[in-house]
Motif scaffolding. Structure first.
Motif, PDB file in Angstrom:
ATOM      1  N   LEU A  46      41.266  46.199  31.409  1.00 35.84           N
ATOM      2  CA  LEU A  46      40.712  45.052  32.127  1.00 35.84           C
ATOM      3  C   LEU A  46      40.878  43.776  31.299  1.00 35.84           C
ATOM      4  O   LEU A  46      41.355  42.740  31.782  1.00 35.84           O
ATOM      5  N   THR A  47      40.506  43.882  30.013  1.00 38.37           N
ATOM      6  CA  THR A  47      40.606  42.709  29.143  1.00 38.37           C
ATOM      7  C   THR A  47      42.047  42.222  29.050  1.00 38.37           C
ATOM      8  O   THR A  47      42.318  41.015  29.135  1.00 38.37           O
ATOM      9  N   ILE A  48      42.967  43.179  28.880  1.00 38.54           N
ATOM     10  CA  ILE A  48      44.379  42.808  28.732  1.00 38.54           C
ATOM     11  C   ILE A  48      44.887  42.104  29.982  1.00 38.54           C
ATOM     12  O   ILE A  48      45.540  41.054  29.920  1.00 38.54           O
ATOM     13  N   THR A  49      44.564  42.671  31.174  1.00 37.95           N
ATOM     14  CA  THR A  49      45.093  42.068  32.404  1.00 37.95           C
ATOM     15  C   THR A  49      44.515  40.666  32.604  1.00 37.95           C
ATOM     16  O   THR A  49      45.240  39.758  33.014  1.00 37.95           O
ATOM     17  N   TRP A  50      43.230  40.510  32.297  1.00 36.05           N
ATOM     18  CA  TRP A  50      42.645  39.173  32.465  1.00 36.05           C
ATOM     19  C   TRP A  50      43.255  38.186  31.487  1.00 36.05           C
ATOM     20  O   TRP A  50      43.501  37.029  31.823  1.00 36.05           O
ATOM     21  N   LEU A  51      43.512  38.664  30.257  1.00 33.64           N
ATOM     22  CA  LEU A  51      44.163  37.799  29.268  1.00 33.64           C
ATOM     23  C   LEU A  51      45.527  37.345  29.799  1.00 33.64           C
ATOM     24  O   LEU A  51      45.877  36.155  29.755  1.00 33.64           O
ATOM     25  N   CYS A  52      46.276  38.301  30.333  1.00 34.37           N
ATOM     26  CA  CYS A  52      47.597  37.959  30.857  1.00 34.37           C
ATOM     27  C   CYS A  52      47.485  37.011  32.042  1.00 34.37           C
ATOM     28  O   CYS A  52      48.323  36.116  32.216  1.00 34.37           O
ATOM     29  N   PHE A  53      46.437  37.206  32.839  1.00 33.19           N
ATOM     30  CA  PHE A  53      46.237  36.335  33.991  1.00 33.19           C
ATOM     31  C   PHE A  53      46.039  34.887  33.527  1.00 33.19           C
ATOM     32  O   PHE A  53      46.669  33.952  34.056  1.00 33.19           O
ATOM     33  N   VAL A  54      45.193  34.720  32.526  1.00 35.72           N
ATOM     34  CA  VAL A  54      44.940  33.372  32.010  1.00 35.72           C
ATOM     35  C   VAL A  54      46.231  32.771  31.456  1.00 35.72           C
ATOM     36  O   VAL A  54      46.581  31.617  31.734  1.00 35.72           O
ATOM     37  N   LEU A  55      46.977  33.595  30.674  1.00 35.23           N
ATOM     38  CA  LEU A  55      48.233  33.098  30.105  1.00 35.23           C
ATOM     39  C   LEU A  55      49.219  32.715  31.201  1.00 35.23           C
ATOM     40  O   LEU A  55      49.942  31.718  31.087  1.00 35.23           O
ATOM     41  N   SER A  56      49.228  33.492  32.288  1.00 35.57           N
ATOM     42  CA  SER A  56      50.204  33.205  33.346  1.00 35.57           C
ATOM     43  C   SER A  56      49.842  31.907  34.079  1.00 35.57           C
ATOM     44  O   SER A  56      50.732  31.171  34.510  1.00 35.57           O
ATOM     45  N   ILE A  57      48.533  31.638  34.187  1.00 27.66           N
ATOM     46  CA  ILE A  57      48.134  30.354  34.788  1.00 27.66           C
ATOM     47  C   ILE A  57      48.607  29.213  33.888  1.00 27.66           C
ATOM     48  O   ILE A  57      49.175  28.216  34.353  1.00 27.66           O
ATOM     49  N   TRP A  58      48.389  29.399  32.599  1.00 30.29           N
ATOM     50  CA  TRP A  58      48.810  28.405  31.614  1.00 30.29           C
ATOM     51  C   TRP A  58      50.313  28.140  31.745  1.00 30.29           C
ATOM     52  O   TRP A  58      50.785  27.016  31.830  1.00 30.29           O
ATOM     53  N   GLN A  59      51.062  29.242  31.802  1.00 30.63           N
ATOM     54  CA  GLN A  59      52.515  29.120  31.888  1.00 30.63           C
ATOM     55  C   GLN A  59      52.935  28.364  33.139  1.00 30.63           C
ATOM     56  O   GLN A  59      53.809  27.507  33.113  1.00 30.63           O
ATOM     57  N   LEU A  60      52.225  28.665  34.241  1.00 33.97           N
ATOM     58  CA  LEU A  60      52.597  28.009  35.500  1.00 33.97           C
ATOM     59  C   LEU A  60      52.336  26.504  35.425  1.00 33.97           C
ATOM     60  O   LEU A  60      53.146  25.704  35.910  1.00 33.97           O
ATOM     61  N   THR A  61      51.221  26.117  34.782  1.00 29.22           N
ATOM     62  CA  THR A  61      50.917  24.679  34.713  1.00 29.22           C
ATOM     63  C   THR A  61      52.001  23.941  33.926  1.00 29.22           C
ATOM     64  O   THR A  61      52.251  22.767  34.186  1.00 29.22           O
ATOM     65  N   ILE A  62      52.637  24.649  32.973  1.00 33.21           N
ATOM     66  CA  ILE A  62      53.672  23.974  32.178  1.00 33.21           C
ATOM     67  C   ILE A  62      54.920  23.699  33.022  1.00 33.21           C
ATOM     68  O   ILE A  62      55.511  22.633  32.953  1.00 33.21           O
ATOM     69  N   VAL A  63      55.292  24.674  33.862  1.00 34.34           N
ATOM     70  CA  VAL A  63      56.560  24.528  34.583  1.00 34.34           C
ATOM     71  C   VAL A  63      56.383  23.975  35.998  1.00 34.34           C
ATOM     72  O   VAL A  63      57.349  23.843  36.745  1.00 34.34           O
TER      73      VAL A  63
END
Lengths: 488, 494
Positions: B35-52
């Motif tokens: 659960l922790t890992i998937t949520w971490l990845c979710f946050v990172l993926s939002i971050w990544q999307l805001t960059i591009v």
């Protein structure tokens, strides 16, 4: 409170009411109080909007923009105002009626019934106040979906089957034809806003206008133009208050209202007459008027007869829209309100007969009028208004529809209108006549049958008095309808 | 520091977490860790999307080897969007998984289950992130192999057959893909997507390139269950554990659609599509897929199976959108990838909730169950309306774009197919609604209670997202439009 807030409040109140109804499901008395309270509130709000409404400055509220350039928008204009007035007033009266009916009839799942009823009315107001075609379509679909559980209310095989036909035709036509028509309109015009004079003139090849108009007329399945009328008789499996308010007023009038809106604000009356988009479509409406009246003659089930009568009367309004002259549009808009009051009276009476005497077939109703004088008295008044005789409101709308046909020289259609009036007499008047002067089939008298519950009688009396009142004082509806006719 | 390595972290974190999960003691610990890992990845993926989001791209060189020699991660709006879908669905599936996995998987297997789940997650994320076709193949195999295992862990023994069926078909697909990659590598000597694009342009008429293209398209078509290569999917989704049905139905086929977009438009080009008339093939297969799969759904009496057939139909819509080869068409495809993940996720979650309570998803066992599980039923109802494409839901937005794309090219027949597909979805969804709510219960089984909150919350998050993204499309449409522009697709003109 500003007009914008009032407008949103009128649509939101029924939804809030629905939540209240569900929360109070354990306490029927309070639950019914919520229904009455929200119906009263909506009625007051809509009347207030009407009092303030002067048609000079149209006001609009934008809620969201789901697609670029396409907003969820509400606005008040005369036709919508008229429809909202009719729907909100009759919701209040129907709520009074429904409480007596549902309790006397010991219906199950009453919470679901009242909640979905409120949602359906909220959707109807959404249609009435929709500011563009996409918003209207949204509420149109929501109305179909929210009325489905009401039609399937009984839950038995017959009800499920009826509801399936209901949903199949309404969703089928709206997705298959209406959505296509909306998309083509958007593709051609680049907008879906309602504008005086229409948005298609000069953008759509007139040769194609007839086809697009046909997609609209048949796609709006709620207007029940043949051959897409089967859903309305199928919906008669619903409890009577549903048939009364939704399938004589809200749902069907939402259909013809949409037809009028499309005619006036999407095509524009000038474009329709100049392009000849209505040339052959008027015959579908004319045929529906006659055929539905003829089918009504052979129905023995009272609600079915009324359903076919509604199909026929709806095509009056469609025809008024299709002729696209000022007078015919005036007649069509007036007919929305006049037919609503008359037909709801008839359905109220049909429900009262079912509750008090447990009879659904006309052939069993001989002599019943002496046991239930108020019910059949109301039925008589409603019938006369539908036929279009003075001194009842139904006369005015038929007068202007007829005038419209004279103006355009459609003599054949005028004769259809007159023939249909005769057919109305033939299928409606024998019912009260047999009830008052006839005998029961087995020769006995109905001394054990009493009148329907008081709340049903009150509702019926109000609507039948309204039919008379609308003859002498049609002004509010008349003025609203005049605005639509193009004086703006 | 994190921002520079963002696109790699998204793959590396779950990759390292997978073996760790396998070593954790069985029970709830592996679940919590995942659960922790998937949520971490979710946050990172939002971050990544805001960059591009503004149309820029991130280029990351793995191990400092400059492309085209080393592996490059090349992130634009499309990659970031797909990564967001995958990690978002994983993050929302995990809370849901707790109870259903306890119900369906033996306790001693839980560590392994979550480890394999993370591997599947890595595979899907890797496909979305990488800019190298061979690397993509590797990740595709990781995700495929792990999904065979996950499906095979289903409760019923039929799950093993379903997994085996999928294994055979999936392996054939992978083989085709590998042959295709091999052929274009032989022609160009590179595996980097951007580089391939450059080098393929002068030799687009070579026979080998054409052959490679066909192998690639057929291989991917198998993975995305495109008609007529769709037969593995219904059983796989039906017999998989509930949480896996949710996760795979919402992500796996969407990622395959992404691969198709990438290979067709980035590696080859829209011009290649047009000179080879592949667009016509896409249109035909998409149209037939919509009709055949939707009709198929009507004749089944099992919620999960109906939903599986519906997934095939929805993927066919996406292929249809590609077939239009126009801005509007591909925008519709990308928007629908997102919207379909929302609706199918919610629907499979609700179906899983019913399986948790009743132990079956067959109609004969669940008649009238909607009255006892009103929230679950309401979720199926709203998500179902979204699937049909009722205005006010996310599904309507997709359908609107598909229709606009068809009307723009005056493809009347395709427009009718899209509308007819909607009508067919009314029929099969309404069969479910009627069975669940209006049908009288047939057996005298003891009354069941509403699904637990840990199932209802994720389910309703997705249901509300269906409504939210039906009213506010700022995110979906703007991302899709940016992505489509970067794919080099232009507006349609005659």
């Amino acid at each position: 409170m500003s007009d914008q807030h009032l407008l949103l409040l009128s649509i939101l109140t029924p939804f809030a009411g629905a939540i209240g109804i569900v929360l109070l499901r354990q306490r029927p008395n309070l639950r019914e109080a919520v229904t009455l309270l929200s119906a009263t509130l909506v009625c007051i709000i809509v009347v207030t909007i009407f009092m303030r409404f002067d048609n000079a400055g149209l006001m609009a509220v934008d809620i969201a923009e789901p697609l670029p350039g396409l907003k969820i928008r509400f606005e008040i204009e005369s036709l919508g105002m008229l429809f909202a007035l009719v729907a909100s007033m009759l919701w209040l009266i129907t709520s009074i009626y429904a409480i007596g009916y549902m309790r006397q009839h010991k219906e199950k799942n009453q919470t679901r019934f009242y909640a979905m009823f409120a949602i359906a009315i909220g959707s109807t107001l959404g249609i009435a106040f929709a500011g563009n075609l996409i918003t209207l379509f949204l509420w149109y679909e929501l109305l179909t979906i929210s009325t489905y559980p009401l039609v399937a209310h009984a839950g038995n095989k017959k009800a499920r089957h009826g509801a399936r036909t209901y949903l199949g035709i309404l969703l089928g036509t709206s997705i298959g034809l209406l959505l296509l028509a909306i998309l083509i309109t958007y593709n051609v015009a680049g907008t879906l806003d309602f504008q005086q004079g229409g948005i298609l003139a000069g953008k759509l090849d007139p040769a194609w206008s007839g086809l697009l108009y046909a997609l609209f007329i048949f796609g709006i399945g709620k207007a029940a133009v043949m051959p897409f009328h089967r859903w309305l008789p199928a919906a008669m499996v619903a409890p009577t208050p549903v048939s009364a308010l939704l399938h004589a007023v809200a749902v069907v009038k939402a259909g013809v209202f949409t037809v009028l809106k499309v005619t006036i604000y999407i095509f524009g009356t000038d474009f329709i007459t100049s392009s000849g988009a209505n040339d052959w479509l008027i015959w579908f409406a004319g045929a529906t008027i006659l055929l539905a009246s003829l089918i009504a003659m052979i129905q023995d089930n009272l609600k079915m007869r009324l359903a076919y009568s509604t199909i026929s009367q709806l095509s009056y309004i469609v025809l008024g829209a299709l002729l696209a002259t000022n007078t015919s549009l005036l007649g069509a808009a007036l007919h929305i309100s006049m037919h609503a009051f008359a037909k709801i009276t008839l359905f109220f009476a049909a429900g009262a007969i079912l509750v008090a005497a447990h009879k659904t077939d006309i052939s069993d109703m001989g002599g019943l009028g002496r046991a239930m004088p108020i019910t059949f008295g109301a039925f008589l008044i409603g019938s006369l208004s539908i036929i279009g005789l003075p001194p009842f409101g139904g006369m005015w709308s038929k007068w202007y529809l007829g005038m419209g046909m004279v103006e355009t020289g459609q003599w054949l259609l005028l004769s259809v209108l007159l023939a249909s009036s005769l057919l109305n007499i033939a299928y409606l008047l024998p019912i009260p006549a047999r009830a008052f002067f006839g005998k029961a089939p087995d020769g006995t008298t109905h001394h054990r049958i009493k009148e329907a519950p008081p709340s049903c009688l009150v509702a019926m009396t109000i609507t039948s008095l309204a039919c008379v009142l609308l003859f002498f004082y049609p002004d509010p509806f008349y003025e609203l309808a005049m605005d639509i006719g193009g004086t703006k | 520091m994190i921002e520079q390595n963002l696109c790699l972290l998204l793959v590396v974190i779950p990759l390292i977490a997978a073996p760790v999960t396998a070593m954790l003691p069985a029970g709830r610990t592996p679940w919590f860790f995942t659960l922790t890992i998937t949520w971490l990845c979710f946050v990172l993926s939002i971050w990544q999307l805001t960059i591009v989001l503004d149309g820029s791209t991130i280029s990351y060189e793995l191990g400092g080897w400059a492309p085209p020699w080393g592996i490059e991660y090349h992130i634009d709006a499309l990659n970031a969007f797909v990564t967001l879908i995958v990690s978002g669905i994983a993050a929302i599936t995990l809370p849901y998984a707790l109870r259903t996995v306890e119900n369906e998987i033996q306790r001693r297997d839980t560590s392994l289950f979550y480890a394999v789940f993370l591997l599947c997650f890595v595979g899907l994320l890797g496909i979305a992130q990488t800019g190298d076709v061979f690397n993509l193949f590797v990740f595709l195999e990781i995700s495929s192999l792990s999904s065979y295992v996950l499906i095979g862990m289903g409760q019923r023994r039929r799950a093993l057959t379903a997994a085996y069926q999928y294994l055979i078909m999936g392996s054939i697909g992978a083989t085709f893909l590998l042959i295709g990659i091999g052929l274009i590598y032989a022609e160009t000597g590179t595996l980097n997507m951007q580089d391939l694009h450059q080098r393929l342009q002068p030799i687009l008429d070579h026979r080998t390139v054409h052959t490679g293209f066909i192998f690639l398209v057929v291989g991917i078509a198998l993975k995305l269950a495109l008609f007529p290569l769709h037969l593995w999917l219904p059983n796989a989704y039906k017999y998989a554990p509930s949480a896996i049905s949710v996760f795979l139905s919402a992500t796996a086929t969407k990622v395959a659609v992404y691969v198709m977009l990438r290979i067709v438009f980035t590696v080859f080009s829209i011009d290649f599509l047009k000179i080879t008339s592949t667009e016509f093939i896409f249109l035909m297969l998409g149209a037939f897929g919509v009709l055949v799969a939707s009709t198929g759904a009507i004749f089944h009496y099992d919620i999960k199976r109906i939903l599986a057939y519906s997934s095939i139909a929805q993927v066919s819509y996406m292929v249809l959108g590609m077939g239009f080869a126009s801005t509007l068409g591909v925008t519709a495809t990308v928007v629908h990838m997102f919207n379909h993940a929302l609706m199918k996720g919610a629907l499979f979650m609700a179906a899983g909730a019913i399986v948790l309570r009743i132990g079956s998803s067959k109609f004969e066992n669940i008649y009238g169950i909607g009255r006892q599980m009103p929230w679950t039923f309401a979720a199926i109802f709203i998500a179902g309306l979204s699937l049909i494409g009722i205005p006010g839901t996310a599904g309507f937005i997709s359908k609107w774009y598909f229709m606009l794309a068809a009307l723009e090219q005056q493809a009347w027949l395709i427009a009718l197919v899209i509308l007819f597909g909607s009508l067919l979805s009314v029929v099969y969804m309404w069969k479910i609604f009627e069975a669940l709510f209006f049908h009288r219960p047939t057996n005298t089984s003891p009354p069941v209670s509403e699904a637990p909150l840990s199932l209802l919350l994720p389910m309703w998050t997705l249901v509300l997202a269906n409504i939210y993204f039906g009213i506010n499309t700022d995110l979906t449409v703007s991302v899709a439009e940016t992505a489509v522009r970067l794919l080099g697709i232009t507006a349609y003109h005659e």
